[in-house]
Motif scaffolding. Sequence first.
Motif, short mmCIF file in Angstrom:
data_model
loop_
_atom_site.label_atom_id
_atom_site.label_comp_id
_atom_site.label_asym_id
_atom_site.label_seq_id
_atom_site.Cartn_x
_atom_site.Cartn_y
_atom_site.Cartn_z
N ALA A 1 0.83 -1.31 -0.06
CA ALA A 1 -0.07 0.00 0.13
C ALA A 1 0.74 1.19 -0.05
N ASN A 2 1.97 1.26 0.48
CA ASN A 2 2.83 2.52 0.91
C ASN A 2 4.08 2.21 0.06
N PRO A 3 4.67 3.32 -0.37
CA PRO A 3 5.82 3.31 -1.16
C PRO A 3 6.91 3.01 0.12
N PRO A 4 8.18 2.19 -0.46
CA PRO A 4 8.50 1.94 -1.74
C PRO A 4 7.94 0.65 -2.00
N GLU A 5 7.42 -0.04 -0.96
CA GLU A 5 6.95 -1.58 -1.23
C GLU A 5 5.80 -1.46 -2.08
N SER A 6 5.01 -0.40 -2.39
CA SER A 6 3.92 -0.30 -3.41
C SER A 6 4.40 -0.31 -4.89
N CYS A 7 5.71 0.20 -4.92
CA CYS A 7 6.28 0.10 -6.32
C CYS A 7 6.75 -1.30 -6.52
N ILE A 8 7.41 -1.81 -5.71
CA ILE A 8 8.17 -3.16 -5.75
C ILE A 8 6.55 -4.14 -6.06
N PHE A 9 5.74 -4.12 -5.29
CA PHE A 9 4.59 -4.92 -5.40
C PHE A 9 3.91 -4.64 -6.90
N GLY A 10 3.67 -3.52 -7.07
CA GLY A 10 3.03 -3.17 -8.50
C GLY A 10 3.81 -3.56 -9.71
N PHE A 11 5.15 -3.59 -9.49
CA PHE A 11 5.98 -4.18 -10.58
C PHE A 11 6.15 -5.45 -10.77
N MET A 12 6.25 -6.18 -9.50
CA MET A 12 6.44 -7.67 -9.49
C MET A 12 4.88 -8.22 -9.82
N THR A 13 4.00 -7.60 -9.48
CA THR A 13 2.69 -8.11 -9.61
C THR A 13 2.20 -8.23 -11.29
N SER A 14 2.56 -6.94 -11.72
CA SER A 14 2.28 -6.76 -13.22
C SER A 14 3.10 -8.08 -14.04
N ILE A 15 4.14 -8.38 -13.56
CA ILE A 15 4.94 -9.33 -14.18
C ILE A 15 4.48 -10.56 -14.15
N ALA A 16 3.80 -10.70 -12.85
CA ALA A 16 3.22 -12.06 -12.40
C ALA A 16 1.85 -12.19 -13.41
N SER A 17 0.90 -11.34 -13.45
CA SER A 17 -0.19 -11.46 -14.03
C SER A 17 -0.05 -11.53 -15.79
N PHE A 18 1.12 -11.01 -16.18
CA PHE A 18 1.62 -11.07 -17.57
C PHE A 18 1.91 -12.44 -17.94
N THR A 19 2.71 -12.99 -16.95
CA THR A 19 3.27 -14.46 -16.93
C THR A 19 1.87 -15.32 -16.86
N GLY A 20 1.03 -15.07 -16.06
CA GLY A 20 -0.12 -15.72 -15.84
C GLY A 20 -1.06 -16.04 -17.00
N VAL A 21 -1.05 -14.92 -17.73
CA VAL A 21 -1.89 -14.64 -19.20
C VAL A 21 -1.19 -15.69 -20.09
N LEU A 22 0.25 -15.92 -20.06
CA LEU A 22 1.20 -16.85 -21.08
C LEU A 22 0.65 -18.07 -20.55
N THR A 23 0.79 -18.39 -19.40
CA THR A 23 0.49 -19.70 -18.90
C THR A 23 -0.81 -20.12 -19.10
N MET A 24 -1.67 -19.50 -19.07
CA MET A 24 -3.01 -20.02 -18.93
C MET A 24 -3.50 -20.19 -20.64
N TYR A 25 -2.84 -19.17 -21.38
CA TYR A 25 -3.06 -19.45 -22.95
C TYR A 25 -2.30 -20.80 -23.41
N ALA A 26 -1.31 -20.93 -23.04
CA ALA A 26 -0.59 -22.40 -23.16
C ALA A 26 -1.25 -23.38 -22.71
#
Length: 239
Positions: free
Chosen positions: A48-73
């Motif tokens: 919720a608060n920076p800097p962890e919010s920046c870390i959380f947002g960045f890493m979660t975005s990559i996780a969601s993109f990887t999730g899309v690729l995995t689910m499509y595969a």
Amino acid sequence: MLWFTQGMCFLPAFLVVWSSTTFVVAYIVALFRKDVDVVFPYISDTGANPPESCIFGFMTSIASFTGVLTMYARYKFVERLGRENRVLRPSLNVAALVLGLLSCLGMCFVATFQETTVMPVHDAGALLFFISGVLYIILQSVISYQIYPHSSSLVTCGIRTAIATVALLAIFPTIICAFFVTRRTTLHRDARDKDYSVYLASAVSEWIVAFSFVCFFFTYIPEFKLFALQVKVEWLEYF
């Protein structure tokens, strides 16, 4: 040959490791900065608060993109099995893919809109992520039994069913108890608060649902060793 270079298994393997690391890193940083309590804060509280919010947002975005690729595969793999063996209705596979993509979309909302800034959008994204995610792994458990023995073993089917059951049972207290938790400007909780018990039940259940969702993809690794995806490029001529 290294195991993670076989087929497409690097996708679910990376997704599991990266997603777990996202939760743990955000929690450790938030705890180190004393932004959250030691005992079971909401996952969103840790980002919720920076800097962890920046870390959380960045890493979660990559996780969601990887999730899309995995689910499509996974979708293409099941589609091929269903077409060759005629053991599955295509609509069930499509429904699972749609639910999986919706859960990834909800994850993006959670990562982008922190609960301390745009709470309604954040909460809507969390609901979309959890509900769609649980429905996705339930459908994938059903699909696993329907395509057996052409893909996963009965043991794997049983493990997926167990994980889906745990996630389904945990999502009810996650959502229901959250309605009785008083929203506050601070992320810290006091055990003497009247709503502390329902808050704790909701937070613990949320962690269970999240890690159940992550662990479910771990069961994909043996299957993802069996296939590879190829991109076919076709030239279109315009007259």
